[in-house]
Design a protein around this motif. Structure first.
Motif, mmCIF file in Angstrom:
data_model
loop_
_atom_site.group_PDB
_atom_site.id
_atom_site.type_symbol
_atom_site.label_atom_id
_atom_site.label_comp_id
_atom_site.label_asym_id
_atom_site.label_seq_id
_atom_site.Cartn_x
_atom_site.Cartn_y
_atom_site.Cartn_z
ATOM 1 N N PRO A 15 -11.030 -8.400 1.746
ATOM 2 C CA PRO A 15 -11.951 -9.481 0.663
ATOM 3 C C PRO A 15 -13.011 -10.203 0.988
ATOM 4 O O PRO A 15 -13.422 -10.701 0.398
ATOM 5 C CB PRO A 15 -10.840 -9.433 -0.489
ATOM 6 N N TYR A 16 -12.337 -11.100 1.677
ATOM 7 C CA TYR A 16 -12.852 -12.325 1.790
ATOM 8 C C TYR A 16 -14.113 -12.069 2.508
ATOM 9 O O TYR A 16 -15.689 -12.843 2.111
ATOM 10 C CB TYR A 16 -12.114 -13.534 3.203
ATOM 11 N N THR A 17 -14.487 -11.309 3.628
ATOM 12 C CA THR A 17 -15.740 -11.484 4.886
ATOM 13 C C THR A 17 -16.653 -10.365 3.756
ATOM 14 O O THR A 17 -17.825 -10.613 3.893
ATOM 15 C CB THR A 17 -14.974 -10.161 5.898
ATOM 16 N N GLY B 206 -25.850 -4.606 -2.973
ATOM 17 C CA GLY B 206 -24.966 -4.997 -3.952
ATOM 18 C C GLY B 206 -24.801 -5.439 -5.356
ATOM 19 O O GLY B 206 -24.958 -6.302 -5.144
ATOM 20 N N THR B 207 -23.228 -5.270 -4.981
ATOM 21 C CA THR B 207 -22.383 -6.449 -6.437
ATOM 22 C C THR B 207 -21.851 -7.046 -6.389
ATOM 23 O O THR B 207 -21.507 -7.456 -4.798
ATOM 24 C CB THR B 207 -21.551 -5.532 -6.603
ATOM 25 N N ARG B 208 -22.362 -8.765 -6.639
ATOM 26 C CA ARG B 208 -22.469 -9.870 -6.081
ATOM 27 C C ARG B 208 -20.584 -10.430 -6.017
ATOM 28 O O ARG B 208 -20.385 -9.946 -7.437
ATOM 29 C CB ARG B 208 -22.871 -11.214 -6.335
ATOM 30 N N ILE B 209 -20.035 -10.263 -5.051
ATOM 31 C CA ILE B 209 -18.635 -10.569 -5.198
ATOM 32 C C ILE B 209 -18.605 -11.976 -5.177
ATOM 33 O O ILE B 209 -19.010 -13.011 -4.560
ATOM 34 C CB ILE B 209 -17.440 -10.423 -4.016
ATOM 35 N N LEU B 210 -17.852 -13.526 -6.800
ATOM 36 C CA LEU B 210 -18.073 -14.067 -6.694
ATOM 37 C C LEU B 210 -16.189 -14.861 -6.314
ATOM 38 O O LEU B 210 -15.357 -14.496 -7.266
ATOM 39 C CB LEU B 210 -18.506 -14.653 -8.524
ATOM 40 N N LEU B 211 -16.187 -15.327 -5.739
ATOM 41 C CA LEU B 211 -14.719 -16.169 -5.644
ATOM 42 C C LEU B 211 -14.678 -17.504 -6.217
ATOM 43 O O LEU B 211 -15.241 -18.333 -6.456
ATOM 44 C CB LEU B 211 -14.439 -16.036 -4.120
ATOM 45 N N TRP C 256 -9.381 -11.480 -5.447
ATOM 46 C CA TRP C 256 -9.037 -10.500 -6.377
ATOM 47 C C TRP C 256 -7.924 -8.997 -6.624
ATOM 48 O O TRP C 256 -7.756 -8.643 -7.016
ATOM 49 C CB TRP C 256 -10.586 -9.711 -6.886
ATOM 50 N N LYS C 257 -7.714 -9.136 -5.713
ATOM 51 C CA LYS C 257 -6.392 -8.102 -4.720
ATOM 52 C C LYS C 257 -5.581 -8.153 -4.748
ATOM 53 O O LYS C 257 -3.968 -7.644 -3.722
ATOM 54 C CB LYS C 257 -7.459 -7.072 -2.945
ATOM 55 N N HIS D 85 -4.575 -5.401 1.852
ATOM 56 C CA HIS D 85 -4.843 -3.934 0.908
ATOM 57 C C HIS D 85 -6.774 -4.215 1.991
ATOM 58 O O HIS D 85 -7.086 -4.770 0.259
ATOM 59 C CB HIS D 85 -5.110 -5.074 -0.516
ATOM 60 N N PRO D 86 -6.906 -3.209 2.255
ATOM 61 C CA PRO D 86 -7.824 -3.975 3.204
ATOM 62 C C PRO D 86 -9.019 -2.171 2.924
ATOM 63 O O PRO D 86 -8.340 -1.535 2.030
ATOM 64 C CB PRO D 86 -7.694 -2.796 4.833
ATOM 65 N N LEU D 87 -10.489 -3.149 1.831
ATOM 66 C CA LEU D 87 -11.334 -1.917 1.800
ATOM 67 C C LEU D 87 -11.130 -0.771 2.747
ATOM 68 O O LEU D 87 -11.672 -0.529 1.324
ATOM 69 C CB LEU D 87 -12.367 -3.161 1.800
ATOM 70 N N LEU D 88 -11.052 -0.809 3.724
ATOM 71 C CA LEU D 88 -11.874 0.690 4.523
ATOM 72 C C LEU D 88 -10.537 1.794 4.323
ATOM 73 O O LEU D 88 -10.913 2.565 4.670
ATOM 74 C CB LEU D 88 -12.133 0.515 5.944
ATOM 75 N N LEU D 89 -9.424 1.128 3.613
ATOM 76 C CA LEU D 89 -8.317 2.105 3.760
ATOM 77 C C LEU D 89 -7.740 2.310 2.463
ATOM 78 O O LEU D 89 -6.600 3.147 2.462
ATOM 79 C CB LEU D 89 -7.498 2.002 4.598
ATOM 80 N N GLU D 90 -8.457 2.058 1.369
ATOM 81 C CA GLU D 90 -8.203 1.767 -0.097
ATOM 82 C C GLU D 90 -7.827 3.915 -0.601
ATOM 83 O O GLU D 90 -9.003 3.974 -0.047
ATOM 84 C CB GLU D 90 -9.159 1.333 -0.714
ATOM 85 N N GLY D 91 -7.119 4.071 -0.954
ATOM 86 C CA GLY D 91 -6.719 5.722 -0.703
ATOM 87 C C GLY D 91 -6.774 6.356 0.120
ATOM 88 O O GLY D 91 -7.441 7.698 0.306
ATOM 89 N N SER D 92 -6.797 5.975 1.415
ATOM 90 C CA SER D 92 -6.773 6.671 2.515
ATOM 91 C C SER D 92 -5.446 7.986 2.762
ATOM 92 O O SER D 92 -5.578 8.114 4.017
ATOM 93 C CB SER D 92 -7.575 6.002 4.063
ATOM 94 N N GLY D 93 -4.180 6.654 2.446
ATOM 95 C CA GLY D 93 -2.450 6.780 3.085
ATOM 96 C C GLY D 93 -3.093 6.768 4.126
ATOM 97 O O GLY D 93 -1.699 6.615 5.064
ATOM 98 N N ARG D 94 -3.388 6.060 5.331
ATOM 99 C CA ARG D 94 -3.538 5.348 6.781
ATOM 100 C C ARG D 94 -2.584 4.208 6.146
ATOM 101 O O ARG D 94 -2.980 3.803 5.502
ATOM 102 C CB ARG D 94 -4.359 5.024 7.287
#
Length: 341
Positions: free
Chosen positions: A255-257, A273-278, A299-300, A327-336
């Motif tokens: 998420p930070y990256t 895309g959408t700007r992520i404000l920390l 936020w996660k 909660h890695p972004l690339l594995l969301e909902g993947s079941g990995r």
């Protein structure tokens, strides 16, 4: 990213679980943890981009690799040799292998010395590199030609050069000892945009010609993307994501990256895309958060982030791309499953 020559598969530099803390005046027994388990590799002929906010530990890591700081724990090895075990002539010989290009081309050059004297200065400490005055002068001229200034620049003083030309002198000085690695500490941040591009192209050309490895430290994500083969993202003393440049930029796993990349403008000045404000400030490295250090701004974040250090999550599509996250972004909902650290 430039079309660099193929990097050697065997790491030139290996950093394993390096930790470094400093005593803080007026802070009792508290210490500032600047590096907390840094692990990375650098191959010959490769550029590793190092990015992160101020205070994340980038400069301490650079000073450790320059042997200006000794790690409290962990190891640093160049081609299998621990430089912190060397002494005397062997240590002096090793110091030639890692040089630095500094951020400020004005403050890093002695205004009382000519360009030739500045470039030749390392040879005063490292005896035997040049044979005599004639050899020294010939090498200086060669280095000035190599960085695009020409032999006529030898007798001029720093105040007679532009910022970009001064940085070229700094690069020539770094090359004087034929190093294997050059650490570039924000080398173009003080230069105009047009001059930045010229200096970056010079660094790429020198790498292609000489096979040098770079560790390129920068706040500017667009600059890092232009020069780096791989990127390591630092936060509060840890590398929280690393991998091939395009994978980190286009498929951010932490998420930070992702927040950093959302804030980086494209070539036309727009954001992707959408700007992520920390929210909130970066926590103090004297008293970092428990569990995941980024959780106070993430936020996660969930309860596990506060109690357990994050595991290493691998990108399923790109070998060598991984992030430390529950909660890695690339594995969301993947079941990995994530890979234990």
């Amino acid at each position: 990213m430039s079309d660099h020559q193929m990097a050697d598969d065997n790491p030139l530099l290996q950093v394993r679980d390096v930790r470094k803390s400093f005593r803080v005046p007026h802070a009792g027994k508290n210490t500032l943890c600047a590096l907390d388990g840094i692990t990375l590799d650098l191959k010959r002929g490769e550029t590793l981009g190092l990015v992160g906010e101020s205070g994340c530990g980038k400069s301490t890591l650079a000073r450790t690799l320059m042997m200006l700081e000794r790690p409290d724990e962990g190891t640093v090895r160049f081609e299998g040799v621990d430089p912190f075990t060397l002494k005397g002539a062997e240590l002096l010989k090793f110091r030639r292998r890692v040089q630095m290009v500094f951020q400020d081309p004005y403050a890093s050059l002695n205004s009382r010395m000519s360009a030739a004297e500045i470039i030749a200065e390392p040879w005063r400490s490292h005896k035997g590199v040049v044979k005599n005055r004639q050899d020294r002068d010939m090498r200086v001229r060669g280095l000035l030609d190599l960085v695009g200034l020409g032999a006529k620049a030898a007798t001029k003083f720093p105040q007679e050069f532009s910022g970009g030309q001064r940085q070229r002198i700094g690069i020539a000085r770094a090359l004087a000892l034929n190093p294997d690695v050059i650490i570039c500490d924000e080398p173009v941040s003080a230069l105009d945009l047009s001059v930045q591009a010229q200096v970056l192209n010079l660094l790429n050309d020198l790498q292609d010609q000489l096979g040098i490895s770079y560790i390129f430290i920068s706040h500017d994500l667009s600059v890092v993307r232009h020069v780096a083969d791989r990127v390591a993202v630092m936060y509060l003393g840890r590398i929280i994501e690393n991998g091939p440049t395009e994978a980190v930029y286009e498929r951010s796993n932490h998420p930070y990256t992702a927040a950093l990349m959302s804030a980086a403008p494209t070539l036309n000045g727009e954001h992707r895309g959408t700007r992520i404000l920390l929210e909130g400030e970066v926590p103090s490295p004297i008293n970092p958060p428990s569990g995941c250090r980024f959780r106070t701004r993430c936020w996660k974040a969930t309860e596990v982030c506060a109690t357990t250090p994050p595991p290493v999550a691998a990108d399923p599509e790109t070998p060598g791309h991984a992030a430390e996250c529950h909660h890695p972004l690339l594995l969301e909902g993947s079941g990995r499953e994530t890979v234990p650290a």
